[in-house]
Write an enzyme that holds these catalytic residues in place. Structure first.
Site, mmCIF file in Angstrom:
data_model
loop_
_atom_site.group_PDB
_atom_site.id
_atom_site.type_symbol
_atom_site.label_atom_id
_atom_site.label_comp_id
_atom_site.label_asym_id
_atom_site.label_seq_id
_atom_site.Cartn_x
_atom_site.Cartn_y
_atom_site.Cartn_z
ATOM 1 N N LYS A 109 16.805 -1.577 -14.829
ATOM 2 C CA LYS A 109 16.672 -0.174 -15.218
ATOM 3 C C LYS A 109 16.931 0.760 -14.043
ATOM 4 O O LYS A 109 17.346 1.902 -14.230
ATOM 5 C CB LYS A 109 15.313 0.091 -15.854
ATOM 6 C CG LYS A 109 14.107 -0.254 -14.970
ATOM 7 C CD LYS A 109 13.604 0.907 -14.157
ATOM 8 C CE LYS A 109 12.429 0.514 -13.288
ATOM 9 N NZ LYS A 109 11.879 1.628 -12.504
ATOM 10 N N SER A 138 0.814 -1.222 0.000
ATOM 11 C CA SER A 138 0.000 0.000 0.000
ATOM 12 C C SER A 138 0.841 1.263 0.000
ATOM 13 O O SER A 138 0.430 2.284 0.539
ATOM 14 C CB SER A 138 -0.903 0.013 1.241
ATOM 15 O OG SER A 138 -0.102 -0.077 2.424
#
Length: 343
Positions: free
Chosen positions: A205, A11
């Site tokens: 990345k 969350s």
């Protein structure tokens, strides 16, 4: 057919943005999904009140995604077992260092036909080998696990700014279910079967973004940054080919999870931001993480250390000069200027 019961595990900033998408789509596709979406929220105190109570009353994660209203059918639950009980679709959006512990708690509580999808941008890499987080989820929970990754800065997704994302799912039928769970007019999904490549791009990345942040901190300009991104992309592809072989498809690097996510992360992500501050302030990475990220975790520096450990064990650091240089700057006090001099 019974309706799919959706549970979100996590969350934070990204998990809350995803909860908005999923909450909308479970209502839109009532023929496929149960309306209520249970979201496991790590309980914290905000101004003396439980975060879960605030979310369920205000329909807003005031700590990690302030100002964005969540659909009322998204219910915050502080206990992970209660959140995942009998779920058939489990969406993982937790920092990768918590995957194993959370899955161990969930074991035995999911529906027999449960499937999962990992939105975790990381890769467990040690000197002995590599493991995708989808594999870790599959191993502990004994369920299939797909992956989603793309050029998806959470705040922009929450504000409904157009973007794309990639779902990697070997099972075509499950891929279409995940398509309907995530795809909206502003969050466009492309489903491919290369779940390995999707996750590999999402992990590596972040290392490239650290290098881009160093370049920004040094004031080197757009040309240099473009060169760094290109070098990083080449090493990402080389790593996939060398250590995963045919499991990773070259075409995946041209999906949103590949070059698009790389461009976005090197332009505005947290790894770039902290790496730039590392140069301009001289403060250690762990200090900057606490100061700048509001409780979120930095992935690129940790991944660079794990990649270096993996490559060192194989005497292959020279094969990946960019990855090695990022590691040396962060952990071995190499001059930051090495980001262009030594790659």
């Amino acid at each position: 057919m019974p309706l799919e019961k959706v549970c979100i595990i996590g969350s934070g900033n990204w998990g809350s943005a995803v909860a908005k998408l999923i909450g909308i789509n479970t209502q839109r596709h009532g023929d496929l999904f149960e309306k209520t979406v249970r979201q496991w929220v790590f309980e914290e105190k905000v101004n003396g009140e439980n975060l879960t109570d605030i979310i369920n009353r205000e329909h807003e994660n005031v700590k990690y995604l302030e100002g964005i209203k969540l659909p009322e059918n998204v219910v915050a639950i502080p206990n992970v077992v209660d959140a995942c009980k009998d779920a058939t679709l489990v969406v993982f959006v937790v920092p990768h260092q918590f995957v194993r512990g959370v899955c161990e708690q969930m074991k035995g509580h999911l529906a027999p036909n449960a499937r999962a999808i990992s939105l975790i941008k990381g890769l467990e890499i040690t000197s002995s080998g590599t493991r995708l987080f989808s594999e870790e989820i599959e191993r502990i929970l004994s369920i299939p696990c797909a992956a989603l990754s793309g050029a998806n800065i959470a705040n922009e997704v929450a504000l409904e700014k157009y973007c794309e994302s990639t779902v990697g799912c070997p099972n075509v039928e499950d891929g279409q279910i995940f398509f309907r769970l995530f795809d909206t007019e502003y969050f466009r999904i492309n489903v491919i079967q290369d779940h390995v490549g999707v996750q590999l791009c999402g992990a590596l990345k972040n290392v490239v973004a650290v290098g881009a942040g160093f370049s920004d901190g040094l004031g080197y300009g757009s040309n240099t940054k473009a060169a760094i991104i290109r070098r990083g992309l080449m090493e990402m592809r080389k790593f996939g080919q060398m250590f995963f072989g045919d499991m990773v498809q070259t075409e995946t690097f041209f999906e949103s999870c590949g070059v698009a996510d790389l461009i976005t992360t090197c332009s505005g992500g947290r790894n770039r931001k902290v790496a730039e501050a590392f140069v301009t302030t001289g403060k250690p990475i762990d200090v900057l993480e606490k100061e700048l990220l509001n409780g979120q975790k930095l992935q690129g520096t940790l991944t660079s250390m794990e990649v270096n450990e993996f490559l060192t064990a194989r005497n292959m650091t020279a094969e990946f000069p960019f990855f090695t240089t990022v590691y040396r700057i962060v952990y071995k006090n190499a001059p930051v200027e090495s980001i262009v001099r030594d790659i």
